[in-house]
Structure formats: C-alpha cells, structure tokens
Design an enzyme around this catalytic site. Structure first.
Site, PDB file in Angstrom:
ATOM      1  N   VAL A   1       0.835  -1.190   0.000  1.00  0.00           N
ATOM      2  CA  VAL A   1       0.000   0.000   0.000  1.00  0.00           C
ATOM      3  C   VAL A   1       0.880   1.253   0.000  1.00  0.00           C
ATOM      4  O   VAL A   1       1.925   1.287   0.651  1.00  0.00           O
ATOM      5  CB  VAL A   1      -0.983  -0.023   1.203  1.00  0.00           C
TER       6      VAL A   1
ATOM      7  N   ASN B   1      10.022   2.231  -7.358  1.00  0.00           N
ATOM      8  CA  ASN B   1       9.390   3.555  -7.510  1.00  0.00           C
ATOM      9  C   ASN B   1       9.937   4.560  -6.494  1.00  0.00           C
ATOM     10  O   ASN B   1      10.636   4.186  -5.560  1.00  0.00           O
ATOM     11  CB  ASN B   1       7.876   3.377  -7.341  1.00  0.00           C
TER      12      ASN B   1
ATOM     13  N   SER C   1      -7.359 -41.512  39.170  1.00  0.00           N
ATOM     14  CA  SER C   1      -8.784 -41.200  39.217  1.00  0.00           C
ATOM     15  C   SER C   1      -8.937 -39.709  39.520  1.00  0.00           C
ATOM     16  O   SER C   1      -8.248 -39.191  40.401  1.00  0.00           O
ATOM     17  CB  SER C   1      -9.451 -42.045  40.320  1.00  0.00           C
TER      18      SER C   1
ATOM     19  N   GLY D   1      -8.865 -36.312  35.002  1.00  0.00           N
ATOM     20  CA  GLY D   1      -9.550 -35.636  33.891  1.00  0.00           C
ATOM     21  C   GLY D   1      -9.721 -36.505  32.654  1.00  0.00           C
ATOM     22  O   GLY D   1     -10.043 -35.989  31.575  1.00  0.00           O
ATOM     23  N   LYS D   2      -9.523 -37.827  32.785  1.00  0.00           N
ATOM     24  CA  LYS D   2      -9.570 -38.710  31.626  1.00  0.00           C
ATOM     25  C   LYS D   2     -10.969 -38.732  30.986  1.00  0.00           C
ATOM     26  O   LYS D   2     -11.094 -38.614  29.753  1.00  0.00           O
ATOM     27  CB  LYS D   2      -9.168 -40.144  32.016  1.00  0.00           C
ATOM     28  N   SER D   3     -12.000 -38.893  31.820  1.00  0.00           N
ATOM     29  CA  SER D   3     -13.363 -38.995  31.269  1.00  0.00           C
ATOM     30  C   SER D   3     -13.790 -37.677  30.632  1.00  0.00           C
ATOM     31  O   SER D   3     -14.363 -37.647  29.539  1.00  0.00           O
ATOM     32  CB  SER D   3     -14.356 -39.378  32.361  1.00  0.00           C
TER      33      SER D   3
ATOM     34  N   SER E   1      -5.495 -47.530  34.361  1.00  0.00           N
ATOM     35  CA  SER E   1      -4.411 -48.395  33.873  1.00  0.00           C
ATOM     36  C   SER E   1      -3.065 -48.055  34.505  1.00  0.00           C
ATOM     37  O   SER E   1      -2.171 -47.528  33.852  1.00  0.00           O
ATOM     38  CB  SER E   1      -4.318 -48.351  32.345  1.00  0.00           C
TER      39      SER E   1
END
Lengths: 626, 267
Positions: A16, A145, A449, A452-454, A521
């Site tokens: 521009v 230019n 447990s 935050g897996k689920s 697990s």
C-alpha cells in the site's frame, strides 16, 4: 491452429502506498489514453477541495476513494502503445482487499511488482510476490518507484534488487527486469530517466512490451469441460469449453469422472453449420455424440489415451480469503472446472507465513484469513483433474463458504487411489479407510482417578465427531459395569481388565473408529502389552498421560472415591494403597492442573487427527481376518 | 486465437454458466450495438436457440427507428420478447417534459426494471454493460449480486477468479450477469464487422452526423461524423478523445450522477 493474440493483461501489485495507482494514472496519461478534459476536470475538482492533483485520481474516479486514498476494487483500464494493446487490472494493496488483488491477478498475463525505493520490501511486497507464484504468473517486472526520494541512488536500487531477487527466487519467480522509476514525475516510464543513466535495462514500458500474452497450452491432450447438456430440439448437445488440446468430428472421447466413451458425431455451430473442426484450446464448443451416453455437467472430455486423474483425496496449496478460518473437519463445496463436490479438510499439513516463507512446524488445525497453507482434502465423490501444473485450469479449484468464493487452491497430487471402488472385493481395512476418510486408532488415556480422563475423552469425542472423524470411547467405569463385571482389583484382575479393554478398543479401531480409552491403567507392563497388541494388529497407538498430582485429584474427588478410600471403604485404590506407575515416554502429557481443558483438548485433537491420517502400512492382514 | 475470439469465448462461457446456475434468466436488450452483440453471442452459446426471454425496458421515449428495428429483430431472431413500461410513473406525469433526466431515468428505467423483475421473478439478468463505458462500471464483476432493494455493494464485492463466480442468491436477490464486461467500444465494432451483425441505421452518419450511443430521444445527442461504414467508425474512434456516453444527458446532469444512478439499480 491459433496465432498468439497481441493483447496483454497486466496486474500491478505491491505494498500500500508504494505508488501503484499513480503509476497507472501516469501510464494512461503518457500513452495518451485519457479522454480529453478528464485530467483538467479532476484538477479542477481537486483545487475546489483544496487537494493536490495526483495521477492516481485519473483512475480512481469514485469520490470516496479519493477521500480515503485507497483503491476500492479491481479496476480494468485499457491503454495502448504503438506496439501493443494493454489492459491494466488494478490490484489494490490494502491488506483487507486481498480478494480483489487475487481476482485481478488470477486473470493477468504479466505483473508489475512495485517497491517504494525509500521503504524497500514490505509485508505486502512479499505476500503479493508469494501469491503471484501461487497463481502461476511467471512474467514479472519489478518497478522500484519513488527513486526521486533517494536521489536516484544506484546502491539502494541494487540492494532492493538483491533482496527481492533472493526472496522471489525461493518462490520460483524470476523477474524479467528491475526498473528504476519515479511515477509521480514520469521518470523511467517511457524512456530511461536522465537521473538513472547507470541503469542498463529497459524503461518500464519497453519492459512491458517484451512480455507475451499467455499462449494457449501447446501439445496438451484434449480437455473439454462440460458446462451443460442442451435438448432444445431433437439434438442432445454437449456444450463446454476446450481448455486444452483440440476436438474434431470423429474423435474418440471419454468423459471423466466415470470414463464413458463415445465419438464426436457433429460440431453444432451457429450461424455456420457442418463445421468439422478441429476446435482449439480456449474456444467454446458444442458437440453431439455417436452414442446415447449419460454425460453431465462437470465431466471432462478427453482422448481415451490421455485421461485426467480421478481421485477423492489430494494435497493442495490453498490461500484463504474468508474472515472465518478454514478448519480441519470443515466440509465446504469445492469447484474445479465445472465440477462441484463437497470437500472435507482432512488435515492441514502446514501453514505458511507468506511474508517470511516460514512454515509452522506442528500440524495446524486452522487456516486464517490471508494465510497460505498446505492441506489434504477429500471430496465426497471422485473428481477429475490434472495435477502438477500441466493444464493449470484443471489443477486449481475454489472453496465456497456460504455463497461466496472463500479461498482458492492448486492441487499438488492425488493421495492414494481409491481401493474400495470395485464392489466385488471383500471389505478390508483399506476400503473402510476409503469409506470413512481416515483410519482407526487407539488413544490411550492413563492417569489417576480424577485426573480428567473422562472429561477429556468426551470432549475429544465431540471434537472429532464435528471434524468428520468417527470417534468411540472405551471407559473404565462402563467396562467394569459390563464386559468386566466380576473382575476385582487384584493385580491379576487389573491386568485382565486392561486386556479386555484393549481388545474392545481394537475391535472398534478395526471397524474404523478413533478410540479414546479412559482407564486408570496404573501398571506400565499392562500398558506396554496394549501397545504391542496394537502394533501386531497394525493400529496406530498413542499413550497419553493425563497428569494431575494426587493432592489435586483428591481435592477434586468428583465421585467421592478418595474420601471413601481414605475411610477404608475401597481397598487397593490407586494412589492411596495401590501404586500408579507414570508413563516413561508418553506421546503426550497433559497437566490438567496447570492448563485449561481447551488447551489440553487442542493438543489431543492434533494428536488424534495425525494418528487417524497416519500413512504407512495400513492395518496388518491378521487383524482383518478376525 | 484472436483477441475477438478470446472475448467471444469468455462471453459464451459466462452466458452458459448463467443459464445453468439460475432458474429464471432474462436478458436486457436496448436494441443498441452492445445489446445486439449480446443477442448474437447468445445465439452462438446455445447453438442457434436463445433459451430465455429478452427484455426491453421501454421508456416511451424511444426513437421510432429503434422500434422498427425491435420489431424486425424479434422476427428475425425468433425472440421471446418482453416489453415493459413503467405505466404507473407515466400516469403520474413523469417525463422529460416535466422532470429532470436523472429522475426520469430512475423511474422509467431502474424502477421499470424492478417491476419487470418482480413480475417475472428473474433471479439473473444478463446485461450488456462494458467496463470501458464509465469508471463506476470499471469496478464490476462478471456475476454481480444485487440485494432485494436492488443495491450494489461495490465496497464488498465477492471475489471472482479462475472462471468461478457467485452463482447463488438469497430470496428476492438477483445477479447481474455481464458477459461484455471486458469488451471495449472498438471491440464491439470490430466484432459487429467480423460477424456482420445487423444494427440500427442510426449508428451510421447521415447528413454529417451519427449516434455513438443510443438512449432516450430527448436526452441523446448525435455527434458530427462522416463515418458511414464500420471501418470508418473504427477509424474515427481511434482518434476521438471524448467519451462514448458524452451524448447521454442523464450521466452528466450533476456531479456523480452515474454513481448515484448505479447504486440505485441502474445498469
């Protein structure tokens, strides 16, 4: 067959305020292409409003443009020199008007790339350079230019030339010339300026006169894009455009996608009749066929000996113009030639910074407005095309969002030919992959447990589903209530629980799902066993450690399990009186205590999509025989 | 391939795309040279058959010679012709005798066009405008959407490239399809010459004057000319430096008249 035309479409690009409109105004004025009185009228209007006259106003006739000093939209202006006729397509440089620049540049034969000598290369100099390369414009002249502002200094000019040559070289664009000019004063345009006698190349107009109008593609086989079938009377007319090659009465012709074959019976023309051809590249055509074939719009007519590629999946370089980003999983209408099919964004291999040419390292999930990216796309049904620039018009496409063209792309190559097309073949993992557009995989979430897996597994399930990937969840609690009912928490029972979970996950993955498991697990050896099982069955596997410290999990204690375990109501509870063995080298570790769910989810999503699109040996045969 | 071949090919491509994409296509026809080129191109695009109606917005200020040409061409090309007059405005006394030319043009052309669009539920209108006619037309797209109020949003036009266009509209909206956008006045003449396209006689000099552009009788001026053949017209255009629509009063009535007319739905 055809003589090259002498009419050149020219696009002017660059940052521009680097002087594009001024140059155009000057080109018009210096070639006597301005109607009488127009300059005087604009001069008078400028005077009345207390503004200095600028050559840019010759073209920017709309009032509001003059007020804002930016060009609004693509404009076409013809001018001629004694040697040749030009049409300038003004392509404004203001960032938000990139769509106009592309609209203009996509139909040009040659480009002037403007650089302000006093400012040097800027963002849009580079971005436009990149787009010229993507659009396939090979004839480029660089106009340096505002040389007056740097006292026509040869050294500064040379520095800009070196820098820009290097940048464009990476894009495979070799400018024909670099020309020093001062558009405002008309220096260097018609003839080399007296201030730049050190310049040995041509003046700007001379450089432009050397360019050729884009010639039709030579030596390519017939490509007839079918626009429509007309049945105004007894004739069944196939109407379209000869994109490449030529067509004549009696030629064998095959239509793709599909591959139906016939011969050209007649060429229907008006007012002349009984024309037998050949009709060459770039011309419209209407034919009838010897056989009653079901030919439809979108198909491409080709000689049976040289047909286009047919595929459902391909890689492409895409530029994106829409305010709303293009995301992995998005499904949008794709148009290529006269074909239209819904296309899904399978993967974004990398997003390229058009300014620095740096590629982002990680696979991305979206392409923002004005970005350029390498993508993998999959269309709902096979389309026909020519990749690799052999026949440019049949290797590029646009993507629609709503009713608008939202982006464009150039196909690099087809991805693996469809294996599942022959319906006499048995259903194999490969044909499932073809059907779904991705393969099955197992993402194994492990952690305490409450880590935050689920939560993450259901969030990922939703995210994948929205992205057009078939997800499935194998959840520890669900298993224990059903498939693993009766198993306790002894080491042996835990091992058996994990083995059953793995087998369930593999059944689902074999059927094509991306399986997310959510089980504590706790034992490394058990998880190792799962990894090995997946390896044997040829299913991509990734272990993800959902990690939050015990204290945090106990604080959360959503299911009140820790409280009950502490109270001695649940024996052998992991973390309390049974050990948890953290993974040694997980594919991903998510610290759910330190980062918000969205952040973890995004990492998981990138991992899941990369597994789902992993190439290599797709599924060992042993798995398919079960 | 000549430049005229290229232009013809592009126009035919656009006409066929429009006919495929839209349910109800209409083509505007003013009997002028561009309009007649458009008819010719449509005949070629559809193998001698024009598969949509041709619309003449009749202001009731037409030159008698043009009306004669209209009757002849309808017969000659086998046109399905719709002639529409804004009778309501005429009844209100709108006319050049009483009203300024910008208002008359708006009422008898733009409003009349709106009426005919509503009456026949066209979703695409093929027009013969060219970019070189006027600087506001220079900014047009081949497929240019208009909203239900007929407005043209020239600040935010959809991108258009690689032969892909805006081919869908919302309820009440329509698209202007402009196959002659890239043609110049000289291209039109060269093509008329090459194809021997029948034209009204008023374009050719009689008694030292001819019409370069044809509109309503009271506001269309002829220009001094000795050109009696297309070759002579082309030679004349090569040296002239006045604009084509200089003889059309409504464009120049006040500053930005054309822009105002166009934003309100004029072609």
């Amino acid at each position: 067959m055809s003589t090259p035309h002498d009419h050149l479409y020219l696009v002017v690009v660059g940052h521009v305020d680097h002087g594009k409109s001024t140059l155009i105004g000057r080109l018009l004025f210096d070639t006597n292409s301005v109607p009488d009185g127009k300059k005087e009228r604009i001069e008078a209007a400028c005077k009345a409003e207390g503004m200095d006259f600028e050559y840019a106003f010759l073209m920017d006739a709309l009032l509001e443009e003059q007020a804002q000093n930016i060009t609004m939209d693509t404009t076409r202006v013809p001018f001629r020199t004694p040697r040749r006729q030009f049409t300038i397509i003004d392509a404004p440089g203001h960032k938000e008007f990139l769509k106009n620049m592309i609209t203009g540049a996509a139909s040009a034969d040659a480009a002037i790339l403007m650089v302000d000598a006093s400012e040097g290369l800027r963002e849009q100099t580079r971005r436009h350079g990149y787009l010229l390369s993507l659009l396939g414009l090979k004839q480029v002249v660089v106009a340096v230019n505002k040389m007056d502002l740097i006292d026509y200094d040869e050294k500064i000019f040379a520095r800009i030339r070196t820098e820009l040559t290097e940048f464009l070289g990476k894009l495979n664009v070799q400018p024909a010339h670099f020309v020093p000019i001062a558009a405002k004063h008309g220096e260097g345009i018609l003839r080399t300026s007296a201030h730049t006698l050190w310049h040995r190349g041509p003046a700007l107009l001379e450089a432009l006169e050397q360019f050729r109008a884009t010639p039709p593609i030579e030596g390519a086989p017939l490509r007839l894009t079918v626009q429509d079938i007309y049945r105004f009377d007894a004739r069944r007319i196939v109407a379209g455009l000869v994109e490449a090659g030529s067509v004549a009465v009696g030629d064998p012709i095959e239509f793709h996608p599909g591959g139906k074959r016939s011969r050209v019976k007649t060429i229907e023309s008006w007012p002349a009749s009984n024309f037998r051809g050949p009709i060459g590249a770039g011309l419209p055509v209407a034919i009838t066929l010897e056989d009653e074939l079901f030919v439809e719009r979108g198909q491409i007519g080709a000689p049976p000996t040289a047909v286009p590629v047919e595929a459902r999946e391909f890689t492409a370089r895409v530029f994106w113009l829409h305010a709303e980003p293009l995301r992995v999983g998005d499904t949008l209408p794709l148009r290529l030639g006269t074909q239209q099919a819904d296309a899904r964004i399978v993967a974004v291999s990398r997003v390229l910074d058009a300014v620095t040419l740096d590629a982002s390292l990680a696979p991305a999930t979206e392409v923002k407005r004005h970005e350029v990216a390498e993508l993998r796309l999959r269309v709902r049904r096979p389309i026909a095309f020519d990749a690799g620039g052999k026949i440019p018009s049949l290797g590029r496409f646009v993507l629609m969002r709503g009713r608008r063209i939202a982006g464009g792309g150039v196909i690099d190559s087809a991805v693996r030919e469809d294996a599942g097309r022959d319906d006499t073949l048995p259903v194999t993992p490969a044909s499932r992959t073809t059907l779904l557009g991705h393969r099955g995989a197992v993402i194994w979430l492990t952690g305490l447990s409450g880590a935050g897996k689920s939560t993450l597994s259901t969030a990922l399930e939703q995210r994948l589903f929205r992205a057009g990937i078939l997800p499935a969840i194998v959840d520890g609690d669900v298993l224990r209530a059903g498939l693993c009912k009766g198993l306790g928490f002894s080491d042996e029972d835990r091992k058996e629980n994990i083995r059953r979970a793995a087998e369930a996950a593999l059944l689902l993955a074999d059927a094509g799902a991306v399986v997310i498991t959510a089980l504590i697990s706790p034992f490394r050896a058990d998880r190792q066993l799962v990894a090995e099982l997946c390896g044997v069955r040829g299913v991509p596997f990734a272990e993800v450690f959902v990690n939050a410290p015990l204290a945090e999990c106990e604080r959360r204690d959503v299911k009140q399990l820790y409280a009950r375990a502490r109270a001695g109501q649940i024996p052998r509870f992991t973390g309390i009186d049974s050990p948890y063995e953290p993974p040694l080298a997980p594919a991903l570790e998510l610290r759910t205590d330190l980062e918000p769910v969205e952040q973890s989810l995004e990492k998981l999503f990138v991992l899941a999509t990369s597994l789902a699109h992993e190439t290599g040996t797709p599924f060992a045969d042993s798995g398919a025989d079960i | 391939m000549t430049h005229l071949d290229e232009l013809e090919s592009q126009s035919i491509y656009l006409l066929r795309e429009a006919y495929h994409a839209f349910g109800k296509v209409g083509m505007l026809w003013s009997m002028g040279k561009d309009s007649n080129v458009l008819l010719w191109l449509a005949k070629k695009a559809f193998a001698g058959h024009i598969p949509f109606p041709v619309i003449h917005v009749d202001t009731t200020y037409e030159f008698p010679e043009m009306l004669e040409f209209r009757a002849w061409a309808k017969q000659h090309y086998g046109l399905e012709l719709i002639v529409h007059v804004n009778e309501e405005a005429r009844a209100r006394g709108i006319g050049y005798e009483t009203t300024d030319p910008v208002t008359v043009t708006h009422e008898l052309k733009s409003v009349a066009l709106q009426q005919v669009l509503g009456l026949h539920k066209f979703d695409a209108l093929v027009t013969g405008i060219r970019r070189d006619e006027d600087s506001t037309r220079a900014k047009e797209r081949y497929f240019s959407p208009r909203n239900a109020e007929f407005e043209w949003d020239y600040k935010d036009q959809p991108p258009e490239f690689w032969n892909h266009f805006t081919t869908e509209v919302g309820p009440g909206e329509h698209v202007r399809v402009q196959p002659l956008l890239d043609w110049t006045e000289i291209d039109i003449w060269r093509y008329c010459d090459q194809e021997k396209i029948p034209l009204p006689g008023m374009y050719f000099a009689r008694n030292g004057r001819r019409f370069r552009s044809l509109g309503c009788m009271p506001i269309t001026k002829d220009v001094p000319s000795t050109a009696t053949t297309i070759d002579e017209i082309i030679e004349e255009l090569k040296v002239t430096r006045t604009s084509e629509r200089a003889g059309r009063a409504q464009d120049h009535h006040e500053r930005n008249a054309m822009q105002k007319l166009r934003a309100k739905g004029f072609m």
